[in-house]
Write an enzyme that holds these catalytic residues in place. Structure first.
Site, PDB file in Angstrom:
ATOM      1  N   CYS A 243      48.560  56.276  77.336  1.00 11.35           N
ATOM      2  CA  CYS A 243      48.304  54.884  77.698  1.00 11.35           C
ATOM      3  C   CYS A 243      49.605  54.092  77.664  1.00 11.35           C
ATOM      4  CB  CYS A 243      47.279  54.192  76.827  1.00 11.35           C
ATOM      5  SG  CYS A 243      45.636  54.886  76.936  1.00 11.35           S
TER       6      CYS A 243
ATOM      7  N   ARG B 292      52.849  57.787  80.997  1.00  8.42           N
ATOM      8  CA  ARG B 292      52.135  57.810  79.721  1.00  8.42           C
ATOM      9  C   ARG B 292      50.650  58.090  79.897  1.00  8.42           C
ATOM     10  NH1 ARG B 292      55.134  55.574  75.502  1.00  8.42           N
ATOM     11  NH2 ARG B 292      53.204  55.373  74.351  1.00  8.42           N
TER      12      ARG B 292
ATOM     13  N   TRP C 258      45.204  56.975  79.608  1.00 10.98           N
ATOM     14  CA  TRP C 258      44.907  58.388  79.388  1.00 10.98           C
ATOM     15  C   TRP C 258      43.595  58.382  78.620  1.00 10.98           C
ATOM     16  CZ3 TRP C 258      44.302  61.885  75.291  1.00 10.98           C
ATOM     17  CH2 TRP C 258      44.410  63.244  75.629  1.00 10.98           C
TER      18      TRP C 258
ATOM     19  N   ASN D 263      46.012  50.914  73.382  1.00 16.00           N
ATOM     20  CA  ASN D 263      46.462  52.308  73.324  1.00 16.00           C
ATOM     21  C   ASN D 263      46.107  52.822  71.945  1.00 16.00           C
ATOM     22  OD1 ASN D 263      47.832  54.754  73.441  1.00 16.00           O
ATOM     23  ND2 ASN D 263      49.824  53.840  72.983  1.00 16.00           N
ATOM     24  N   GLY D 264      45.439  53.976  71.871  1.00 13.65           N
ATOM     25  CA  GLY D 264      45.071  54.545  70.573  1.00 13.65           C
ATOM     26  C   GLY D 264      43.583  54.813  70.512  1.00 13.65           C
TER      27      GLY D 264
ATOM     28  N   GLU E  13      57.930  78.942  75.983  1.00 11.99           N
ATOM     29  CA  GLU E  13      58.223  77.705  76.708  1.00 11.99           C
ATOM     30  C   GLU E  13      58.074  77.917  78.230  1.00 11.99           C
ATOM     31  OE1 GLU E  13      58.398  74.735  76.020  1.00 11.99           O
ATOM     32  OE2 GLU E  13      59.534  73.753  77.599  1.00 11.99           O
TER      33      GLU E  13
ATOM     34  N   LYS F  24      55.480  75.747  80.487  1.00 17.70           N
ATOM     35  CA  LYS F  24      55.904  74.967  81.660  1.00 17.70           C
ATOM     36  C   LYS F  24      55.044  75.355  82.868  1.00 17.70           C
ATOM     37  CE  LYS F  24      58.019  72.124  80.434  1.00 17.70           C
ATOM     38  NZ  LYS F  24      58.155  72.128  79.051  1.00 17.70           N
TER      39      LYS F  24
ATOM     40  N   GLU G 281      51.354  74.042  82.492  1.00 18.83           N
ATOM     41  CA  GLU G 281      51.138  72.601  82.605  1.00 18.83           C
ATOM     42  C   GLU G 281      51.481  72.058  83.985  1.00 18.83           C
ATOM     43  OE1 GLU G 281      53.461  70.208  79.875  1.00 18.83           O
ATOM     44  OE2 GLU G 281      55.171  71.547  80.044  1.00 18.83           O
TER      45      GLU G 281
ATOM     46  N   HIS H 283      50.650  96.288  71.628  1.00 22.47           N
ATOM     47  CA  HIS H 283      49.547  96.241  70.663  1.00 22.47           C
ATOM     48  C   HIS H 283      48.292  95.623  71.268  1.00 22.47           C
ATOM     49  CE1 HIS H 283      52.143  97.683  67.500  1.00 22.47           C
ATOM     50  NE2 HIS H 283      53.055  96.791  67.864  1.00 22.47           N
TER      51      HIS H 283
ATOM     52  N   LYS I 217      52.483  61.748  78.612  1.00 20.60           N
ATOM     53  CA  LYS I 217      53.794  62.033  78.031  1.00 20.60           C
ATOM     54  C   LYS I 217      53.801  61.938  76.514  1.00 20.60           C
ATOM     55  CE  LYS I 217      58.236  62.725  78.381  1.00 20.60           C
ATOM     56  NZ  LYS I 217      58.611  64.120  78.652  1.00 20.60           N
TER      57      LYS I 217
END
Ligand code: F6R
Length: 620
Positions: free
Chosen positions: A2, A27, A75, A101-102, A489, A493, A496, A512, A615
């Protein structure tokens, strides 16, 4: 998670707020909305989806000119990403507009209370409850200057959870108030104008003068009375002033198709800036910002590195380097798990929290837990003045500059470099490495910006490869030692950005179980260690390449220049410059970033704003 914008001043608030939202869209992009306040009352517009949807509406039905405005890019948490759930939310009588936001954790009880009083809710959000409570509280608050701020303090005292709230009231056409607990909010101070933002990107085009708000504070900005900050009890507080050290251009694409590509290209600079001023001429490290005394650093007997996502991968790399250089045991843990398993912490434990944004709630909560247990906390962070460094005992800033693309790239490399600095600094202070040994590694660190720049000049074959992999169903990533976190990583990437199933494995672990998934043509990316430093490790990875190839894998091998042993087994070979073993992640990560970006782009996805993500993740 947000984005919040507020404006009070002589410019047309609608335009200032929309421009701020454009800069904060990374965001969250489930919906966007704006409210402006004029002498005639409140006017709002909001739409589900990206900001472009709202802009289209506003082009057809513009909001009136106004000198007060708020804006929100969402978001979604409570309630789906619909028009109805988009912010701003209004009180039932239309007097109050609120953005948030939150997460308000006790919203169900508060909603029940409002409903019992006859309020009908227009959305499924937790935020709306604040609009109704604030409207009711306002009527109970004595008239006079600061009335809306007083009402906001009273409401804030009743809320549990995390919130940045910004509100306006039709009776106060010159005033905005905001409140914060556990969520970010900064104030921009211009010439006769004020800005509110989740981060400085919201107002960087207008001013670089900013004020940091502390935990549990309420700010009022008023065209006549200016800026007033208090705690929730109403006691005045002097906010900390700071000047933003990057300009609006830093938050533009600068000719690249995507912010992510620009940020990948900026990596040599991000590394150089993170090293700047920290490497003394004599090879000694100078980390004055680490506000822990030499004695405190010498007393450390255990280190935890705690972080999330890409920052967690930086932590995994840190473990190899710090343990090797200092001989202090290091544990690495995802922040969302850390405090729930009761880790053993005490005064001689150093907890290193790594966060690009400095606002990640999981990391912040882990930090607070560590402090409660009396551990020392060192933050590695990219955003000046954000909550995590503010609450830590010590901080080492990465100087990667603003990172706008949702997927982390340059901040990751800068974090790895900062972790090296922490490890070497500890080794230096504790005297476990000779000065010339530290100096030799410092010398190699200085070469890293050039090495990364060189990788970047050789990426055309990687882009071509990316285009050929756009239809892959799954891609595996393998690595050993520091190559293992790089493999993780690379897989993250790809997932996402390109929404392709991908997994990273320790190369030795494949046999294994996971090797069973390899089929004819399965792409397998292998990060190969240097044949020079630890040749056993190298030969084991070469064997692992042969194992997957024998089962039909299409091998994509990342190996250092001059490593001929891999050539017979590589369907695609990506070369990186020679660096010493512990530093290789800084160069081997880069082709994986480009690969993910190219695959996503070929598949037609928004590289900068992947679906379902945001983000800065300010909820647990
Ligand atoms: C992935 C990514 C996320 C973040 C994670 C932690 O590309 O960006 O996994 O790394 O959400 O964020 P920070 O570092 O801001 O705490």
């Amino acid at each position: 998670m947000c984005g919040i914008v507020g404006y009070v001043g002589p410019q047309n608030a609608r335009d200032v707020v929309l421009e701020g939202l454009r800069r904060l869209e990374y965001r969250g992009y489930d919906s966007a909305g704006v409210a402006v306040l004029t002498g005639e009352g409140m006017a709002t517009a909001k739409r589900a989806g990206k900001l472009a949807n709202l802009e289209k509406v506003l082009a057809e039905q513009p909001l009136p000119e106004a000198t007060i405005g708020i804006g929100h890019t969402r978001w979604a948490t409570h309630g789906g990403p619909t028009d109805r759930n988009a912010h701003p939310h209004l009180s039932a009588d239309g007097s109050v507009a609120v953005i948030h936001n939150g997460i308000i954790e006790n919203f169900a009880a508060l909603r029940g209370e409002c409903e019992a009083a006859g309020v009908e809710f227009a959305s499924e959000t937790d935020t709306e409850v604040v609009a109704h409570l604030l409207a009711a509280e306002y009527t109970r608050t004595p008239e006079g200057p600061g009335r809306l701020a007083e009402a906001m303090r009273a409401v804030s005292r009743r809320l549990e959870g995390a919130f940045t709230l910004v509100a306006s009231h039709v009776a106060e056409p010159d005033t905005l108030v905001a409140s914060r607990r556990n969520s970010p909010l900064v104030v921009g101070v211009g010439d006769g104008e004020y800005f509110l933002g989740s981060d400085v990107a919201a107002f960087i085009a207008h001013t670089r003068e900013a004020r940091e708000l502390g935990q549990d504070q309420v700010v009022e900005i008023d065209r006549q009375r200016g800026l007033t900050v208090t705690d929730f009890a109403g006691t005045p507080v002097e906010p900390k002033a700071f000047t933003v050290d990057w300009d609006a251009e830093a938050a533009e694409k600068g000719g690249h198709d995507w912010f992510m590509l620009k940020e990948i290209a900026e990596q040599p600079q991000a590394i150089a800036d993170t090293l700047l001023g920290r490497l003394g001429d004599d090879g000694e490290l100078v980390l004055d910002e680490v506000r822990l005394s030499d004695q405190e650093l010498r007393d450390i007997d255990k280190i935890f590195v705690v972080s999330c996502g890409t920052s967690f991968h930086a932590g995994l790399i840190a473990k190899y380097a710090i343990e090797h250089w200092t001989r202090i045991p290091v544990e690495v843990e995802v922040a969302s798990e850390f405090r729930y398993r009761d880790p053993v912490l005490d005064r001689s434990t150093l907890v290193v929290v790594i966060s690009q944004s400095g606002e990640t709630m999981d990391t912040l909560m882990a930090l607070r837990h560590a402090k409660d247990q009396k551990a020392r906390v060192l933050a590695i962070c990219n955003v000046n003045g954000s909550t995590i460094p503010r609450e830590s005992d010590a901080v080492l800033y990465t100087h990667a500059g603003p990172e706008i693309a949702v997927a982390s790239t340059k901040s990751f490399l800068a974090q790895i470099v900062a972790c090296y600095l922490v490890g070497l600094f500890l080794a230096q202070v504790r005297g476990v490495k000779y000065v010339d040994e530290v100096a030799a590694i410092v010398d190699e660190l200085r070469q890293l910006p050039d090495a990364v720049a060189r990788v970047l000049t050789q990426m055309e074959p990687v882009r071509e490869l990316g285009r050929s992999l756009a239809d892959a169903g799954t891609i595996l990533f393998l690595g050993r030692h520091v190559g293992f976190p790089v493999a993780l990583e690379g897989a993250l990437k790809l997932k996402e950005l390109a929404y392709i199933h991908a997994e990273g494995f320790a190369a030795g672990e494949l046999k294994h179980g996971p090797i069973a998934v390899i089929d004819e043509g399965t792409p397998v990316v292998v990060v190969v260690p240097s044949p020079r430093g630890r040749s056993v490790l190298h030969s084991k990875v070469v064997s692992n390449i042969q194992e997957v190839r024998a089962r039909g894998a299409r091998t994509i091998v990342i190996a250092e220049e001059g490593d001929e042993a891999v050539v017979p087994y590589a369907d695609h070979l990506i070369r990186v410059p020679r660096t010493s073993t512990l530093l290789t992640p800084v160069v081997t990560t880069v082709p994986l970033q480009i690969l993910a970006c190219e695959i996503a782009d070929t598949r037609g996805f928004d590289v900068d704003q992947p679906r379902n993500l945001a983000k800065s993740v300010t909820v647990e």
